[in-house]
Scaffold this motif. Structure first.
Motif, PDB file in Angstrom:
ATOM      1  N   CYS A  64      23.279  63.293  34.428  1.00  0.00           N
ATOM      2  CA  CYS A  64      24.492  62.515  34.170  1.00  0.00           C
ATOM      3  C   CYS A  64      24.449  61.197  34.918  1.00  0.00           C
ATOM      4  O   CYS A  64      25.003  61.080  35.981  1.00  0.00           O
ATOM      5  CB  CYS A  64      25.734  63.316  34.556  1.00  0.00           C
ATOM      6  SG  CYS A  64      27.248  62.520  34.005  1.00  0.00           S
ATOM      7  N   PRO A  65      23.821  60.186  34.323  1.00  0.00           N
ATOM      8  CA  PRO A  65      22.899  60.275  33.187  1.00  0.00           C
ATOM      9  C   PRO A  65      21.500  60.622  33.689  1.00  0.00           C
ATOM     10  O   PRO A  65      21.233  60.485  34.876  1.00  0.00           O
ATOM     11  CB  PRO A  65      22.920  58.850  32.629  1.00  0.00           C
ATOM     12  CG  PRO A  65      23.209  57.994  33.816  1.00  0.00           C
ATOM     13  CD  PRO A  65      24.036  58.805  34.748  1.00  0.00           C
ATOM     14  N   PRO A  66      20.590  61.059  32.784  1.00  0.00           N
ATOM     15  CA  PRO A  66      19.213  61.287  33.218  1.00  0.00           C
ATOM     16  C   PRO A  66      18.567  59.970  33.656  1.00  0.00           C
ATOM     17  O   PRO A  66      18.838  58.930  33.056  1.00  0.00           O
ATOM     18  CB  PRO A  66      18.517  61.838  31.974  1.00  0.00           C
ATOM     19  CG  PRO A  66      19.405  61.527  30.836  1.00  0.00           C
ATOM     20  CD  PRO A  66      20.780  61.339  31.352  1.00  0.00           C
ATOM     21  N   THR A  67      17.744  60.007  34.690  1.00  0.00           N
ATOM     22  CA  THR A  67      17.069  58.781  35.136  1.00  0.00           C
ATOM     23  C   THR A  67      15.982  58.428  34.125  1.00  0.00           C
ATOM     24  O   THR A  67      15.537  59.290  33.363  1.00  0.00           O
ATOM     25  CB  THR A  67      16.416  58.999  36.504  1.00  0.00           C
ATOM     26  OG1 THR A  67      15.438  60.033  36.360  1.00  0.00           O
ATOM     27  CG2 THR A  67      17.429  59.409  37.552  1.00  0.00           C
ATOM     28  N   PRO A  68      15.507  57.192  34.142  1.00  0.00           N
ATOM     29  CA  PRO A  68      14.419  56.824  33.222  1.00  0.00           C
ATOM     30  C   PRO A  68      13.218  57.760  33.375  1.00  0.00           C
ATOM     31  O   PRO A  68      12.581  58.121  32.383  1.00  0.00           O
ATOM     32  CB  PRO A  68      14.072  55.396  33.635  1.00  0.00           C
ATOM     33  CG  PRO A  68      15.321  54.855  34.233  1.00  0.00           C
ATOM     34  CD  PRO A  68      15.982  56.024  34.897  1.00  0.00           C
ATOM     35  N   GLU A  69      12.916  58.178  34.597  1.00  0.00           N
ATOM     36  CA  GLU A  69      11.786  59.098  34.800  1.00  0.00           C
ATOM     37  C   GLU A  69      12.010  60.416  34.094  1.00  0.00           C
ATOM     38  O   GLU A  69      11.115  60.950  33.447  1.00  0.00           O
ATOM     39  CB  GLU A  69      11.581  59.361  36.293  1.00  0.00           C
ATOM     40  CG  GLU A  69      10.617  58.383  36.908  1.00  0.00           C
ATOM     41  CD  GLU A  69      10.215  58.788  38.313  1.00  0.00           C
ATOM     42  OE1 GLU A  69      10.380  57.957  39.209  1.00  0.00           O
ATOM     43  OE2 GLU A  69       9.757  59.929  38.504  1.00  0.00           O
ATOM     44  N   THR A  70      13.232  60.935  34.227  1.00  0.00           N
ATOM     45  CA  THR A  70      13.553  62.194  33.543  1.00  0.00           C
ATOM     46  C   THR A  70      13.438  62.006  32.034  1.00  0.00           C
ATOM     47  O   THR A  70      12.992  62.903  31.326  1.00  0.00           O
ATOM     48  CB  THR A  70      14.997  62.627  33.888  1.00  0.00           C
ATOM     49  OG1 THR A  70      15.204  62.424  35.269  1.00  0.00           O
ATOM     50  CG2 THR A  70      15.251  64.056  33.518  1.00  0.00           C
ATOM     51  N   LEU A  71      13.820  60.836  31.544  1.00  0.00           N
ATOM     52  CA  LEU A  71      13.743  60.578  30.100  1.00  0.00           C
ATOM     53  C   LEU A  71      12.289  60.597  29.639  1.00  0.00           C
ATOM     54  O   LEU A  71      11.956  61.195  28.604  1.00  0.00           O
ATOM     55  CB  LEU A  71      14.389  59.223  29.766  1.00  0.00           C
ATOM     56  CG  LEU A  71      15.918  59.183  29.839  1.00  0.00           C
ATOM     57  CD1 LEU A  71      16.426  57.745  29.803  1.00  0.00           C
ATOM     58  CD2 LEU A  71      16.549  59.971  28.688  1.00  0.00           C
ATOM     59  N   VAL A  72      11.403  59.962  30.421  1.00  0.00           N
ATOM     60  CA  VAL A  72       9.989  59.949  30.046  1.00  0.00           C
ATOM     61  C   VAL A  72       9.444  61.376  30.046  1.00  0.00           C
ATOM     62  O   VAL A  72       8.737  61.787  29.118  1.00  0.00           O
ATOM     63  CB  VAL A  72       9.166  59.051  31.007  1.00  0.00           C
ATOM     64  CG1 VAL A  72       7.687  59.129  30.666  1.00  0.00           C
ATOM     65  CG2 VAL A  72       9.644  57.610  30.918  1.00  0.00           C
TER      66      VAL A  72
END
Lengths: 527, 169
Positions: free
Chosen positions: B152-160
């Protein structure tokens, strides 16, 4: 906000007496609240406008078999809260939107959510309601269940009557709700001749999530969590406004250190958003250099937010009574160093923008909002300040920690996209100064004042200057420390109205850059 | 103009390198993402982001994927303007009921084979908003979801990482 006996209110009081409008004046947390008869609702607006008051917000509430309808007005130096009561059997009062056009969408929202009828309103179409609930169901009435009675699939709203333009060469461009970029949903209906925009009409409320209804029955802590998700980019500002309103209701003063840390968080949010937007505005006219530089700066900024405060967007750092996060001496040194680096980076990057004639050519005179339109609409934040409106809650109706700081407000007069970019650039520099003041003056002490259960039915009304501008939040408690009514008016309410005017006579392809220069929040607007 | 070039040269390449010896987790991820994209998507994957009711927090972090530091395009991941061009729908938010039909139409407009990623806590489980008169809650309540990226929200790293886990599926 001890404005109770100020001159403008005395003048207004005399005018009301001359017009024989009886009003009952009370003071709620240093804020003047006048109660008038529903029949005088329109006449009050007429007098308020003659006294150059700005319309701030309108909201309603059901209390058993009564509807309490509220409006908030402001002068340059303070606020006035207007209230009237209606019986649930006869929920109608005259519209103020004939005098204050900005009140129109707010009245339509109140109509859709409560079934309160504003007589002679200029626009009788629905606004927040699409097809998720029926015409004679009103979600904010107490007998409407949170779950509602939705169909399995809510159909698209096809019967909305848009304004039409006819004539040789006039065509219509419908855009949205889903847009081509990574952005929030909403519908725009353009009428154009060639590339020139004749009219733009917005149809919003696609991301209406029932925030006002969801707030009912929440504990103070849970309300702050919800308020922090009204608009993700304004999470600090909205949680701050909700906290201030609840703290007023409970009669709590937060520790000085907590106020300073809230200020630091809020200015960090302002800088992060301005950095992102300045780059994005330039990118919308194909100037990738700025986009690359500013998104890099924003990323570094967010990473520091994560390492020092534990969240890249600073969500959930505020709690009722104070803050959750503290700053060590090492943190302060790191943040001070960060400010130096940012300033140096900007000193190198901004002249490259300023001296670029192709960028100038695209941003100057584009998306013009005249100072008079800005004043008529009572626009707030950088959109107002780029059109010569010199108002900032932090300076003019100040609150801690800003009342202990030296606040400089950036104002530009030209009202175009370039002005909005420049106001934002200046606000970044101003926030850097504020941050460095706050970091050096950071008082010692506690982070939280212990929460005290507020008295039954106590209320709070608070304003906070978020990065987009003035946020107004209203809170009323029921018994048992639970929320009975919560309303937050995001500055996007005005941003969207201004945008409809800003794009006139611009070309359709310039809509993105005009939009980005205002950057209203759909989620904040739709609630 | 000289200032512009000077600043550009001085800034240099900030993109976090893929093949550095002290490769962080992100760098390792990048290599893996690229390999999977090459193998299963002929070198490129097209994503359509759909905000179905988010607070815009997730969008800010999805935007960050395109900043010069993450620069996901180098892995062959790019964002497209139409669902008709997309392999993947990246859906954020609880699905607002007012967006339900629009989301269904977007899903139908996306050609097969297609994947749906629900991004963020709201998309995963309804988050702070849940199911109500105005919200359908989780994305899976409206369209089939292949993977979920919480946060919340996911970090860019988590998104990758999330994108990678889709490709490994």
């Amino acid at each position: 906000m001890s404005e109770v006996h100020s001159n403008w209110q005395l003048a207004l009081q005399l005018a009301l007496e001359a017009e024989v409008i009886p009003h009952n004046s009370t003071v709620v947390n240093n804020l003047a609240r006048w109660t008038i008869s529903a029949d005088d609702w329109l006449r009050f607006a007429t007098i308020a406008q003659q006294h150059h008051l700005r319309w701030v917000a309108g909201w309603a509430e059901q209390r058993e078999d009564t509807f309490v309808v509220n409006a908030c007005f402001a002068s340059q130096t303070g606020y006035l809260w207007l209230q009237t009561e209606l019986h649930i059997e006869k929920p109608q009062l005259p519209s103020q939107a004939t005098i204050y056009p900005v009140a129109s969408r707010s009245e339509r929202h109140t109509q859709d959510m409560f079934g309160i009828h504003f007589v002679d309103r200029p626009d009788s179409r629905k606004w927040t309601r699409h097809c998720a609930w029926k015409k004679h169901d009103y979600p904010l009435r107490k007998d409407f269940p949170l779950q509602g009675m939705p169909e399995v699939i809510t159909p698209a709203n096809m019967d909305y009557q848009f304004v039409k333009a006819r004539g040789a060469g006039v065509y219509e461009v419908p855009v949205g709700p889903i847009h081509a970029g990574i952005i929030e949903p909403g519908h725009f209906r353009f009428q154009a001749v060639g590339e020139t925009i004749l009219n733009l009409e917005e149809r919003l409320a696609y991301v209406h999530k029932g925030i006002e209804k969801l707030a009912e029955g929440r504990t103070p802590e849970k309300l702050v969590r919800l308020a922090g998700r009204i608009s993700g980019d304004s999470t600090v500002a909205h949680s701050w406004a909700a906290c201030r309103a609840m703290e007023q209701a409970a009669g709590i003063t937060i520790p000085e250190r907590a106020a300073f840390i809230r200020g630091i968080l809020c200015e960090r949010e302002r800088i992060a958003n301005h950095l992102g937007d300045i780059g994005a505005i330039c990118n919308d006219v194909g100037f990738a250099f700025a986009q690359m530089q500013f998104s890099r700066l924003r990323e570094q900024w967010q990473r520091n937010s994560a390492s020092v405060f534990g969240h890249r967007l600073l969500m959930d750092r505020l709690i009722p009574g104070g803050v959750k996060v503290d700053l060590s001496v090492a943190d302060c040194t790191l943040l001070t160093q960060e400010l130096k680096v940012l300033r140096k980076e900007l000193d190198e990057t901004i002249p490259a923008l300023d001296l670029n004639s192709s960028l100038e050519d695209r941003l100057f005179t584009t998306g013009y909002l005249s100072p008079s339109t800005a004043a008529t609409y009572g626009v707030v934040g950088y959109v107002a300040r780029a059109s010569g409106q010199d108002f900032d809650v932090r300076r003019d109706v100040s609150y801690a920690p800003y009342n202990q700081l030296n606040i400089k407000v950036a104002v530009e007069e030209q009202g175009d996209v370039a002005s909005r970019v420049w106001v934002r650039i200046k606000e970044v520099f101003a926030s850097i100064k504020l941050l460095s003041q706050m970091l050096t003056q950071l008082p010692e002490g506690e982070l939280v004042t212990a929460w005290q259960k507020p008295k039954e039915y106590s209320e709070g009304l608070a304003m906070v200057e978020g990065w987009r501008g003035e946020i107004m939040t209203y809170v009323r408690f029921s018994s048992d420390d639970k929320i009975s009514r919560f309303y937050a008016r995001d500055p996007s309410h005005f941003g969207f109205l201004a945008l409809e005017k800003i794009v006139l006579n611009n070309i359709v392809p310039d809509f993105p850059v005009c939009n980005k220069s205002v950057n209203p929040s759909y989620s904040g607007n739709d609630l | 103009m000289l200032r512009l070039f000077a600043k550009t040269l001085k800034t240099g390449i900030v993109t976090e390198k893929i093949k550095r010896p002290d490769a962080s987790e992100l760098d390792a991820l990048g290599i893996e993402v690229k390999r999977q994209v090459d193998k299963y998507f002929s070198g490129s994957i097209a994503i359509r982001a759909v905000d179905a009711g988010s607070c815009n927090g997730c969008e800010l972090e999805i935007h960050a994927l395109n900043n010069p530091i993450y620069d996901v395009e180098r892995y062959g991941i790019h964002f497209v303007a139409s669902p008709r061009h997309a392999d993947v729908l990246l859906v954020t938010g609880p699905v607002a009921r007012h967006m339900q039909t629009a989301l269904l139409r977007t899903y139908e407009a996306t050609p097969n084979p297609k994947w749906v990623i629900a991004v963020g806590d709201c998309a995963a489980c309804g988050g702070e908003f849940g199911v109500s008169y105005a919200s359908c809650g989780a994305v899976a309540n409206v369209i089939p979801v292949d993977i979920v990226i919480p946060g919340c929200p996911p970090t860019p790293e988590t998104l990758v990482k999330g994108l990678l886990s889709l490709m490994k599926k």
